[in-house]
Design an enzyme around this catalytic site. Sequence first.
Site, short mmCIF file in Angstrom:
data_model
loop_
_atom_site.label_atom_id
_atom_site.label_comp_id
_atom_site.label_asym_id
_atom_site.label_seq_id
_atom_site.Cartn_x
_atom_site.Cartn_y
_atom_site.Cartn_z
N ASP A 238 -3.53 -10.28 3.91
CA ASP A 238 -3.51 -9.45 2.71
C ASP A 238 -2.72 -10.20 1.65
O ASP A 238 -1.65 -10.73 1.93
CB ASP A 238 -2.85 -8.11 3.02
N ILE A 239 -3.24 -10.26 0.45
CA ILE A 239 -2.59 -11.01 -0.62
C ILE A 239 -1.20 -10.45 -0.93
O ILE A 239 -0.32 -11.18 -1.36
CB ILE A 239 -3.50 -11.06 -1.88
N ASN B 223 -6.53 3.46 5.61
CA ASN B 223 -6.56 4.44 4.53
C ASN B 223 -8.02 4.74 4.19
O ASN B 223 -8.81 3.83 4.01
CB ASN B 223 -5.84 3.89 3.30
N GLN C 160 -6.63 4.48 -0.35
CA GLN C 160 -7.61 3.40 -0.20
C GLN C 160 -7.88 2.85 -1.59
O GLN C 160 -8.22 3.59 -2.52
CB GLN C 160 -8.91 3.90 0.43
N HIS D 2 -11.22 -1.20 5.81
CA HIS D 2 -10.34 -2.26 6.29
C HIS D 2 -9.15 -1.65 7.02
O HIS D 2 -8.71 -0.55 6.70
CB HIS D 2 -9.88 -3.16 5.15
N HIS E 221 -5.26 -2.35 8.18
CA HIS E 221 -4.06 -3.15 7.93
C HIS E 221 -3.31 -3.36 9.24
O HIS E 221 -3.03 -2.38 9.94
CB HIS E 221 -3.10 -2.43 6.97
#
Length: 144
Positions: free
Chosen positions: A30-31, A87, A94, A100, A102
Amino acid sequence: MEDCIFCKIINGDIPSYKVYEDEVVYAFLDISQATPGHTLVVPKHHVKDIFAYDADLAAQVFARLPKIARAIKASNPKIVGMNILNNNGKAAYQSVFHSHIHLLPRYTDDKFSMTFINNQEAYDEAKYQAVCDAIVAQLANENN
């Protein structure tokens, strides 16, 4: 889906730090890196959220989580736990509408926190039972 950022990442149109890929999922850092090693596991097939999964997709995607989670944990001896979050919908935070999951490594000294509010005092036996019965009824409808 042509305007989906995760579809673009999966297709290689946007660069990512890929940690795992197979025919079903694409996993990448994740960025935001809420904690070091924060990874997203994304179905390669565009699906908006958990409500759009069928049983087969759910089994395939979620079956891959332990393998990826173990690799993340093993990558750093300071990782002592992990949150697995999904989420679904804007109200649930979300922000990208391609499903996705996490994987958030937890460290003894990390600053990331989650708060679960205890609303137990607002419930009595009847209220718990009404909520339970409504869910059970929907599960029965889904099985028919």
